[in-house]
Design an enzyme around this catalytic site. Structure first.
Site, PDB file in Angstrom:
ATOM      1  N   GLU A 167       0.805  -1.228   0.000  1.00 29.65           N
ATOM      2  CA  GLU A 167       0.000   0.000   0.000  1.00 29.65           C
ATOM      3  C   GLU A 167       0.838   1.277   0.000  1.00 29.65           C
ATOM      4  O   GLU A 167       0.885   2.022   0.991  1.00 29.65           O
ATOM      5  CB  GLU A 167      -0.941   0.018   1.208  1.00 29.65           C
ATOM      6  CG  GLU A 167      -1.919  -1.131   1.212  1.00 29.65           C
ATOM      7  CD  GLU A 167      -3.041  -0.946   2.221  1.00 29.65           C
ATOM      8  OE1 GLU A 167      -2.986  -0.010   3.029  1.00 29.65           O
ATOM      9  OE2 GLU A 167      -3.991  -1.750   2.188  1.00 29.65           O
ATOM     10  N   GLU A 363      -5.740  -8.564   1.201  1.00 31.10           N
ATOM     11  CA  GLU A 363      -6.367  -8.143   2.463  1.00 31.10           C
ATOM     12  C   GLU A 363      -7.825  -7.841   2.188  1.00 31.10           C
ATOM     13  O   GLU A 363      -8.158  -7.188   1.190  1.00 31.10           O
ATOM     14  CB  GLU A 363      -5.735  -6.864   3.033  1.00 31.10           C
ATOM     15  CG  GLU A 363      -4.375  -7.054   3.647  1.00 31.10           C
ATOM     16  CD  GLU A 363      -3.791  -5.751   4.210  1.00 31.10           C
ATOM     17  OE1 GLU A 363      -4.560  -4.848   4.610  1.00 31.10           O
ATOM     18  OE2 GLU A 363      -2.553  -5.654   4.233  1.00 31.10           O
ATOM     19  N   GLU A 417      -3.645  -1.432  15.363  1.00 30.02           N
ATOM     20  CA  GLU A 417      -4.262  -0.832  14.176  1.00 30.02           C
ATOM     21  C   GLU A 417      -3.736   0.606  13.982  1.00 30.02           C
ATOM     22  O   GLU A 417      -4.471   1.568  14.016  1.00 30.02           O
ATOM     23  CB  GLU A 417      -5.788  -0.896  14.306  1.00 30.02           C
ATOM     24  CG  GLU A 417      -6.595  -0.288  13.171  1.00 30.02           C
ATOM     25  CD  GLU A 417      -6.219  -0.740  11.756  1.00 30.02           C
ATOM     26  OE1 GLU A 417      -5.796  -1.877  11.573  1.00 30.02           O
ATOM     27  OE2 GLU A 417      -6.337   0.093  10.843  1.00 30.02           O
TER      28      GLU A 417
HETATM   29  C1  GBH Z   1      -4.848  -1.848   5.472  1.00 26.57           C
HETATM   30  O1  GBH Z   1      -5.012  -0.671   4.729  1.00 26.57           O
HETATM   31  C2  GBH Z   1      -3.443  -2.020   5.991  1.00 26.57           C
HETATM   32  O2  GBH Z   1      -2.624  -2.680   5.040  1.00 26.57           O
HETATM   33  C3  GBH Z   1      -3.393  -2.788   7.300  1.00 26.57           C
HETATM   34  O3  GBH Z   1      -2.115  -2.673   7.846  1.00 26.57           O
HETATM   35  C4  GBH Z   1      -4.465  -2.271   8.240  1.00 26.57           C
HETATM   36  O4  GBH Z   1      -4.433  -2.892   9.487  1.00 26.57           O
HETATM   37  C5  GBH Z   1      -5.801  -2.510   7.584  1.00 26.57           C
HETATM   38  O5  GBH Z   1      -5.845  -1.784   6.398  1.00 26.57           O
HETATM   39  C6  GBH Z   1      -6.998  -2.027   8.392  1.00 26.57           C
HETATM   40  O6  GBH Z   1      -7.010  -0.642   8.497  1.00 26.57           O
HETATM   41  O7  GBH Z   1      -7.983   7.961   6.843  1.00 26.57           O
HETATM   42  O8  GBH Z   1      -9.835   8.628   5.441  1.00 26.57           O
HETATM   43  O9  GBH Z   1      -7.560   8.949   4.659  1.00 26.57           O
HETATM   44  C7  GBH Z   1      -6.364  -0.427   4.380  1.00 26.57           C
HETATM   45  C8  GBH Z   1      -6.539   0.628   3.351  1.00 26.57           C
HETATM   46  C9  GBH Z   1      -6.392   2.881   2.856  1.00 26.57           C
HETATM   47  C10 GBH Z   1      -7.669   2.243   4.724  1.00 26.57           C
HETATM   48  C11 GBH Z   1      -6.329   4.291   3.389  1.00 26.57           C
HETATM   49  C12 GBH Z   1      -7.613   3.623   5.273  1.00 26.57           C
HETATM   50  C13 GBH Z   1      -7.311   5.908   4.757  1.00 26.57           C
HETATM   51  C14 GBH Z   1      -8.608   6.591   4.738  1.00 26.57           C
HETATM   52  N1  GBH Z   1      -6.499   1.957   3.933  1.00 26.57           N
HETATM   53  N2  GBH Z   1      -7.476   4.587   4.209  1.00 26.57           N
HETATM   54  S1  GBH Z   1      -8.482   8.157   5.472  1.00 26.57           S
END
Ligand code: GBH
EC number: 3.2.1.21
Length: 457
Positions: A167, A363, A417
């Site tokens: 990511e 994921e 998290e």
């Molecule tokens: C994953 O990303 C990660 O790879 C993992 O480590 C994590 O534990 C899991 O998600 C659960 O969160 O804050 O409104 O800008 C998930 C994809 C993309 C989700 C960015 C949060 C940010 C939204 N992420 N997003 S914001």
């Protein structure tokens, strides 16, 4: 009527990441990553939580592997901590750190579980942040490649499924952004949007150099993938005009056009570059070739998506904001949108023009308000509902002939998290942090049954 039966060779797995589960932050020569430093600062994570102990997986890995065996998975995705292998980010290799992953992988293999290793899941060496601002510098890409060589030359006899970086948009755009809320480590606010895009550009160069390093160092043929979290554009209805709108929106939706596009097609999306104007990153001669390496697979982390419809405006499309009443899981960004799994896979095939590239959902999962009841059980019906819908959408992608080869649930365990600390639980196994006791949730038993029957139950 469909029984949601998956093909015999569909791969079922579970995923984790080093900083979120390992703990043992100072053990056997490991030095701090940016997440150690960031989470130790006041007010950066909820309740001041850090990953110093996390799930103590570093010590409890054998019982965690037994848990995986009980779940019935044959594939496990985990990440390797750069600062265990090269504690200062560059220079001397710490063999004691390598030994941990050797023990883990041997234990997995004894239980018939294939390891899928991610080389970087956000835990940049603090030493490199101090030295040159980590991802703000191109040097990071070279140091990453040297670290990859150190890992693959030592563990390549035991691991043949490699994923370079997890990511890219998250640890760059959220780590350096001017307005991320909550921010990610290192939490440095850079001055311009261009500088933010420069950090993700360095990371895709690192991915390319990492691919080359894996191919050169692996003693046996192996599979190489990137793990991306595309912002998935989902047509509001499956009609030709709305599907075309979703395809048109894909490159300019968050970071897609500057990450997935150059990695898979060899060029930043022109639509994105036009939108960025002076904020576009500086791309050096040869960079795009480095970035556009042959891949054996693509990992997609998909949790949610964005609805798009055709619109009577210059762009021809409109991305729709979610309303407060729209169903959501226990994270502010986690809307219930299972079609995103289907459209994510389909966009790689169709919109990005890579119909033969094997795709894995690396994921998918959700946070729910889990509690242990009087019988000592966690009946997480919300998570089962979410996973059931998402797996059905994954099944549709397979049924429609798209090359979706496997699925890894996030996550095997409740874990750290990030900025939300231990407050949000994504696991199918409940962790009682004070005692480190593991309790499989109802979703664990449900997923085990899916795996046993190879279908959505
Ligand atoms: C994953 O990303 C990660 O790879 C993992 O480590 C994590 O534990 C899991 O998600 C659960 O969160 O804050 O409104 O800008 C998930 C994809 C993309 C989700 C960015 C949060 C940010 C939204 N992420 N997003 S914001």
């Amino acid at each position: 009527m469909t029984s949601y039966q998956f093909p015999e060779n569909f791969l079922w797995g579970a995923a984790t990441a080093s900083y979120q589960i390992e703990g043992a932050a100072k053990e056997d020569g490991r030095k701090p990553s940016v997440w150690d430093t960031f989470s130790a600062k006041r007010g950066r994570t909820l309740n001041g939580d850090t990953g110093a102990i996390a799930c103590d997986h570093y010590h409890l890995y054998e019982s965690d592997v037994k848990l995986m065996a009980a779940l019935g998975i044959k594939h496990y995705r985990f990440s390797i901590a750069w600062t265990r292998i090269i504690p200062d980010g560059r220079g001397a290799v710490n063999e004691a750190g390598v030994d941990f992953y050797r023990r883990l992988v041997d234990c997995l293999r004894e239980h018939g579980i294939t390891p899928h290793a991610t080389l970087f899941h956000w835990d940049s060496p603090q030493a490199l942040e101090d030295r040159y601002g980590s991802w703000r510098s191109r040097e990071m890409a070279q140091d990453f490649a040297a670290y990859v060589t150190a890992v693959v030359s030592r563990l390549g006899d035991r691991i043949t499924h490699w994923m370079t970086i997890n990511e890219i948009s998250c640890f760059t755009h959220l780590g350096y952004a001017v307005n991320a809320d909550p921010p990610h480590a290192p939490g440095t606010r850079v001055k311009s949007r261009k500088e933010v895009w420069q950090t993700s550009h360095h990371a895709i160069v690192a991915h390319g150099l990492g691919c080359q390093a894996i191919r050169a160092a692996s003693p046996v043929p192996c599979s190489i993938a990137l793990v991306d979290n595309p912002a998935v554009t989902v047509p509001i209805a499956e009609s030709p005009e709305h599907i075309a709108a979703a395809q048109k929106a894909l490159p300019t939706c968050w970071a897609n056009g500057g990450i997935l596009y150059p990695v898979l097609t060899g060029a930043y999306s022109p639509a994105l570059l036009e939108q960025l104007g002076h904020d576009a990153p500086t791309i050096q001669a040869g960079d795009l070739d480095t970035i556009h390496q042959p891949l054996d697979a693509l990992g997609l982390n998909i949790y949610t998506g964005t609805y798009v419809r055709a619109a009577d405006n210059p762009s021809g499309y409109e991305c729709l904001d979610f309303r407060d009443s729209y169903p959501r899981l226990n994270m502010p960004w986690l809307w219930m949108l299972p079609e995103a799994l289907y459209w994510g896979v389909r966009h790689v095939s169709e919109t990005l023009g890579r119909p033969d590239l094997p795709v894995f959902i690396t994921e998918n999962g959700c946070a729910a308000q889990d509690t242990v009841d009087a019988q000592g059980e966690v009946i997480d019906l919300e998570r089962i509902a979410y996973l059931r819908q998402n797996l059905k959408a994954a099944h549709r992608a397979v049924e429609d002939g798209y090359p979706l080869h496997g699925y890894f649930v996030w996550s095997l365990l409740d874990n750290f998290e990030w900025a939300w600390g231990y407050d949000r639980r994504f696991g199918i196994t409940y962790i009682d942090y004070p005692t480190q006791q593991r309790t499989p949730k109802a979703s664990f038993h449900w997923y085990a049954e899916c795996i046993r029957q190879k279908r959505v139950v």
